[in-house]
Design a protein around this motif. Structure first.
Motif, PDB file in Angstrom:
ATOM      1  N   GLY A 105       3.216  -2.843  15.604  1.00 25.42           N
ATOM      2  CA  GLY A 105       4.305  -1.959  15.198  1.00 25.42           C
ATOM      3  C   GLY A 105       4.671  -0.978  16.284  1.00 25.42           C
ATOM      4  O   GLY A 105       3.912  -0.757  17.237  1.00 25.42           O
ATOM      5  N   GLY A 106       5.845  -0.413  16.143  1.00 25.74           N
ATOM      6  CA  GLY A 106       6.308   0.574  17.100  1.00 25.74           C
ATOM      7  C   GLY A 106       7.792   0.829  16.947  1.00 25.74           C
ATOM      8  O   GLY A 106       8.492   0.135  16.198  1.00 25.74           O
ATOM      9  N   PHE A 107       8.269   1.836  17.647  1.00 29.26           N
ATOM     10  CA  PHE A 107       9.694   2.164  17.623  1.00 29.26           C
ATOM     11  C   PHE A 107      10.459   1.219  18.536  1.00 29.26           C
ATOM     12  O   PHE A 107       9.973   0.788  19.589  1.00 29.26           O
ATOM     13  CB  PHE A 107       9.921   3.601  18.087  1.00 29.26           C
ATOM     14  CG  PHE A 107       9.545   4.646  17.067  1.00 29.26           C
ATOM     15  CD1 PHE A 107      10.214   4.722  15.851  1.00 29.26           C
ATOM     16  CD2 PHE A 107       8.525   5.559  17.323  1.00 29.26           C
ATOM     17  CE1 PHE A 107       9.872   5.687  14.913  1.00 29.26           C
ATOM     18  CE2 PHE A 107       8.182   6.531  16.397  1.00 29.26           C
ATOM     19  CZ  PHE A 107       8.858   6.594  15.186  1.00 29.26           C
ATOM     20  N   ALA A 108      11.696   0.903  18.142  1.00 31.31           N
ATOM     21  CA  ALA A 108      12.574   0.071  18.959  1.00 31.31           C
ATOM     22  C   ALA A 108      14.017   0.483  18.697  1.00 31.31           C
ATOM     23  O   ALA A 108      14.335   1.105  17.670  1.00 31.31           O
ATOM     24  CB  ALA A 108      12.377  -1.407  18.635  1.00 31.31           C
ATOM     25  N   ASP A 109      14.880   0.149  19.629  1.00 32.98           N
ATOM     26  CA  ASP A 109      16.301   0.447  19.503  1.00 32.98           C
ATOM     27  C   ASP A 109      17.000  -0.758  18.879  1.00 32.98           C
ATOM     28  O   ASP A 109      17.001  -1.851  19.432  1.00 32.98           O
ATOM     29  CB  ASP A 109      16.900   0.743  20.877  1.00 32.98           C
ATOM     30  CG  ASP A 109      18.344   1.218  20.785  1.00 32.98           C
ATOM     31  OD1 ASP A 109      19.207   0.382  20.474  1.00 32.98           O
ATOM     32  OD2 ASP A 109      18.607   2.402  21.035  1.00 32.98           O
ATOM     33  N   LEU A 110      17.593  -0.546  17.709  1.00 29.93           N
ATOM     34  CA  LEU A 110      18.310  -1.598  16.995  1.00 29.93           C
ATOM     35  C   LEU A 110      19.787  -1.224  16.935  1.00 29.93           C
ATOM     36  O   LEU A 110      20.202  -0.413  16.103  1.00 29.93           O
ATOM     37  CB  LEU A 110      17.742  -1.772  15.584  1.00 29.93           C
ATOM     38  CG  LEU A 110      18.342  -2.906  14.746  1.00 29.93           C
ATOM     39  CD1 LEU A 110      17.927  -4.267  15.308  1.00 29.93           C
ATOM     40  CD2 LEU A 110      17.902  -2.785  13.287  1.00 29.93           C
ATOM     41  N   ASP A 111      20.561  -1.775  17.840  1.00 32.70           N
ATOM     42  CA  ASP A 111      21.992  -1.474  17.912  1.00 32.70           C
ATOM     43  C   ASP A 111      22.277   0.024  17.939  1.00 32.70           C
ATOM     44  O   ASP A 111      23.111   0.531  17.178  1.00 32.70           O
ATOM     45  CB  ASP A 111      22.749  -2.132  16.747  1.00 32.70           C
ATOM     46  CG  ASP A 111      23.285  -3.498  17.121  1.00 32.70           C
ATOM     47  OD1 ASP A 111      22.806  -4.074  18.110  1.00 32.70           O
ATOM     48  OD2 ASP A 111      24.193  -3.996  16.427  1.00 32.70           O
ATOM     49  N   GLY A 112      21.569   0.742  18.793  1.00 28.54           N
ATOM     50  CA  GLY A 112      21.845   2.154  18.988  1.00 28.54           C
ATOM     51  C   GLY A 112      21.094   3.106  18.097  1.00 28.54           C
ATOM     52  O   GLY A 112      21.213   4.325  18.255  1.00 28.54           O
ATOM     53  N   GLN A 113      20.314   2.608  17.151  1.00 27.04           N
ATOM     54  CA  GLN A 113      19.528   3.501  16.304  1.00 27.04           C
ATOM     55  C   GLN A 113      18.046   3.155  16.415  1.00 27.04           C
ATOM     56  O   GLN A 113      17.665   1.999  16.585  1.00 27.04           O
ATOM     57  CB  GLN A 113      19.987   3.420  14.839  1.00 27.04           C
ATOM     58  CG  GLN A 113      19.819   2.067  14.188  1.00 27.04           C
ATOM     59  CD  GLN A 113      20.279   2.072  12.728  1.00 27.04           C
ATOM     60  OE1 GLN A 113      19.980   3.005  11.967  1.00 27.04           O
ATOM     61  NE2 GLN A 113      21.030   1.060  12.342  1.00 27.04           N
ATOM     62  N   THR A 114      17.211   4.170  16.328  1.00 30.94           N
ATOM     63  CA  THR A 114      15.767   3.978  16.445  1.00 30.94           C
ATOM     64  C   THR A 114      15.193   3.571  15.098  1.00 30.94           C
ATOM     65  O   THR A 114      15.449   4.210  14.078  1.00 30.94           O
ATOM     66  CB  THR A 114      15.088   5.273  16.928  1.00 30.94           C
ATOM     67  OG1 THR A 114      15.652   5.644  18.192  1.00 30.94           O
ATOM     68  CG2 THR A 114      13.598   5.058  17.093  1.00 30.94           C
ATOM     69  N   MET A 116      11.537   1.920  13.138  1.00 33.88           N
ATOM     70  CA  MET A 116      10.120   1.579  13.222  1.00 33.88           C
ATOM     71  C   MET A 116       9.927   0.162  12.690  1.00 33.88           C
ATOM     72  O   MET A 116      10.226  -0.124  11.521  1.00 33.88           O
ATOM     73  CB  MET A 116       9.275   2.553  12.384  1.00 33.88           C
ATOM     74  CG  MET A 116       7.807   2.184  12.286  1.00 33.88           C
ATOM     75  SD  MET A 116       6.939   2.225  13.876  1.00 33.88           S
ATOM     76  CE  MET A 116       6.698   4.008  14.055  1.00 33.88           C
ATOM     77  N   PHE A 117       9.464  -0.744  13.544  1.00 36.10           N
ATOM     78  CA  PHE A 117       9.160  -2.116  13.152  1.00 36.10           C
ATOM     79  C   PHE A 117       7.653  -2.266  12.985  1.00 36.10           C
ATOM     80  O   PHE A 117       6.876  -1.842  13.838  1.00 36.10           O
ATOM     81  CB  PHE A 117       9.657  -3.108  14.201  1.00 36.10           C
ATOM     82  CG  PHE A 117      11.134  -3.383  14.130  1.00 36.10           C
ATOM     83  CD1 PHE A 117      11.624  -4.418  13.342  1.00 36.10           C
ATOM     84  CD2 PHE A 117      12.034  -2.590  14.831  1.00 36.10           C
ATOM     85  CE1 PHE A 117      12.984  -4.664  13.265  1.00 36.10           C
ATOM     86  CE2 PHE A 117      13.400  -2.832  14.763  1.00 36.10           C
ATOM     87  CZ  PHE A 117      13.881  -3.874  13.978  1.00 36.10           C
ATOM     88  N   ILE A 118       7.254  -2.894  11.870  1.00 37.97           N
ATOM     89  CA  ILE A 118       5.839  -3.151  11.593  1.00 37.97           C
ATOM     90  C   ILE A 118       5.729  -4.573  11.049  1.00 37.97           C
ATOM     91  O   ILE A 118       6.544  -4.995  10.241  1.00 37.97           O
ATOM     92  CB  ILE A 118       5.282  -2.165  10.549  1.00 37.97           C
ATOM     93  CG1 ILE A 118       5.410  -0.719  11.042  1.00 37.97           C
ATOM     94  CG2 ILE A 118       3.826  -2.482  10.212  1.00 37.97           C
ATOM     95  CD1 ILE A 118       5.166   0.323   9.958  1.00 37.97           C
ATOM     96  N   GLY A 119       4.734  -5.323  11.517  1.00 37.66           N
ATOM     97  CA  GLY A 119       4.588  -6.676  10.991  1.00 37.66           C
ATOM     98  C   GLY A 119       3.290  -7.335  11.398  1.00 37.66           C
ATOM     99  O   GLY A 119       2.610  -6.906  12.335  1.00 37.66           O
ATOM    100  N   GLN A 120       2.949  -8.396  10.664  1.00 36.29           N
ATOM    101  CA  GLN A 120       1.788  -9.190  11.038  1.00 36.29           C
ATOM    102  C   GLN A 120       2.164 -10.126  12.178  1.00 36.29           C
ATOM    103  O   GLN A 120       3.269 -10.660  12.214  1.00 36.29           O
ATOM    104  CB  GLN A 120       1.292 -10.004   9.840  1.00 36.29           C
ATOM    105  CG  GLN A 120       0.588  -9.171   8.781  1.00 36.29           C
ATOM    106  CD  GLN A 120       1.379  -9.056   7.493  1.00 36.29           C
ATOM    107  OE1 GLN A 120       2.543  -9.431   7.419  1.00 36.29           O
ATOM    108  NE2 GLN A 120       0.746  -8.531   6.455  1.00 36.29           N
ATOM    109  N   GLN A 121       1.238 -10.319  13.101  1.00 33.54           N
ATOM    110  CA  GLN A 121       1.483 -11.164  14.271  1.00 33.54           C
ATOM    111  C   GLN A 121       0.425 -12.251  14.375  1.00 33.54           C
ATOM    112  O   GLN A 121      -0.763 -11.969  14.434  1.00 33.54           O
ATOM    113  CB  GLN A 121       1.481 -10.321  15.552  1.00 33.54           C
ATOM    114  CG  GLN A 121       1.598 -11.115  16.829  1.00 33.54           C
ATOM    115  CD  GLN A 121       2.952 -11.777  17.020  1.00 33.54           C
ATOM    116  OE1 GLN A 121       3.939 -11.368  16.407  1.00 33.54           O
ATOM    117  NE2 GLN A 121       3.012 -12.770  17.868  1.00 33.54           N
TER     118      GLN A 121
END
Length: 331
Positions: A105-114, A116-121
């Motif tokens: 997980g972590g912060f990411a830029d999604l079309d100009g907005q921040t 938080m993405f979290i998921g199983q890998q």
């Protein structure tokens, strides 16, 4: 996206593999005999592959969808994040035990907005699968996920969770460290989180392992995934003492996206490229991205209290049952 001959094919994808083999044969012939133009034949075969992918997609059984959800070429959480976002900053650790590699997980830029993405890998090869524990998180993985959710809440950023797990890790050490409590705590806290939460089942959605990051304002489910309390193999082994009935179990569990939508357990089904998400990572990510962006905008308009109450109502009314009038024989 991997290309043939590195691509792996499931049993019902064998007709596609044969078409690829014909293409390879014609390419070799073209190299040997430059006077003959093989481009027309190769183009016809490529068109046939698209048609065959469409044909297979239209007639999938529940067990075949389970197989597609586990396809070794299928994109996992980090691949979706890579293709949907920019400036992804992965965050590590639960600040208590360790960093669980099965949960990312972590912060990411999604079309100009921040966001938080979290998921199983899951891992992409044998070594990585061992490192990621095959996508089965320990308690510290769920506690890491909760820490990241609270961090997103602190900065008022939406949360997107990507579910792809055969279940929470069932080992003795996981139970000793409070696996059940960690999952239950996440469910409780996600109901109360003040920011929008979008949940997406991108692969396998099994049992409490999925529910630990599965509570949100909107639950999306990709077309060729499954979501249920137990895997078909485990269900078959319990009921029939054998894995041989896994296809029957998959049918009876009603675990496909269409079943889940009809039961009201998920809100929307996200379509995949012809034949499954493993055929085109970029297209699959772009389709999912559009659904996530729409869902975030939809729930931004509500206040935190409204979102919380809507979640309570949403999950509280799930399920259905029939009441039977009591007879004298029952008394």
């Amino acid at each position: 996206m991997p290309q043939y001959p590195n691509r792996q094919f499931l049993d019902f994808e064998q007709p596609i593999k044969e078409l690829y083999e014909h293409i390879e044969e014609n390419k070799k012939l073209a190299e040997k005999n430059a006077k003959v133009d093989y481009r027309g034949i190769i183009q016809q075969l490529e068109d046939s592959i698209v048609d065959k992918r469409k044909e297979i997609t239209q007639h999938l059984t529940p067990w075949q969808r389970v197989q597609l959800s586990r396809h070794p070429d299928r994109p996992y959480t980090l691949k979706y994040i890579e293709n949907m976002t920019t400036n992804f900053v992965e965050l590590h650790g639960d600040r208590n035990v360790k960093d669980d590699k099965a949960m990312v997980g972590g912060f990411a830029d999604l079309d100009g907005q921040t966001v938080m993405f979290i998921g199983q890998q899951k891992g992409i090869n044998t070594k990585a699968r061992q490192l990621r524990n095959f996508g089965m998180a320990n308690p510290e993985g769920y506690r890491k996920a909760l820490r990241l959710m609270r961090l997103a809440e602190k900065f008022n950023k939406p949360v997107v969770t990507l579910i792809d797990t055969p279940g929470a890790f069932p080992g003795l050490e996981a139970e000793e460290r409070g696996q059940g409590e960690a999952i239950a705590r996440n469910i409780y806290e996600m109901i109360r989180l003040k920011v929008p939460i979008i949940v997406v089942i991108i692969g396998e959605g099994a049992s409490g392992g999925a529910l630990g990051i599965g509570v949100g304002d909107k639950v999306l489910m990709m077309e060729n995934t499954w979501y249920t309390v137990i895997s078909p193999e485990s269900c078959s082994s319990i009921l029939w003492r054998s894995w041989d009935k896994k296809e029957v179990a998959a049918e009876q569990l009603r675990l496909t996206s269409l079943d889940m939508k009809s039961f009201g357990l998920v809100d929307e089904i996200v379509p995949e490229p012809l034949g499954g998400a493993h055929w085109d990572y970029v297209e699959s990510a772009n389709i999912l991205k559009s659904y996530i962006l729409k869902s975030i905008e939809e729930f931004k308009q509500y206040t935190p209290e409204q979102r919380m109450n809507m979640r309570i109502e949403k999950f509280g009314k799930m399920g259905f049952w029939d009441e039977v009038e009591e007879t004298e024989e029952m008394q």
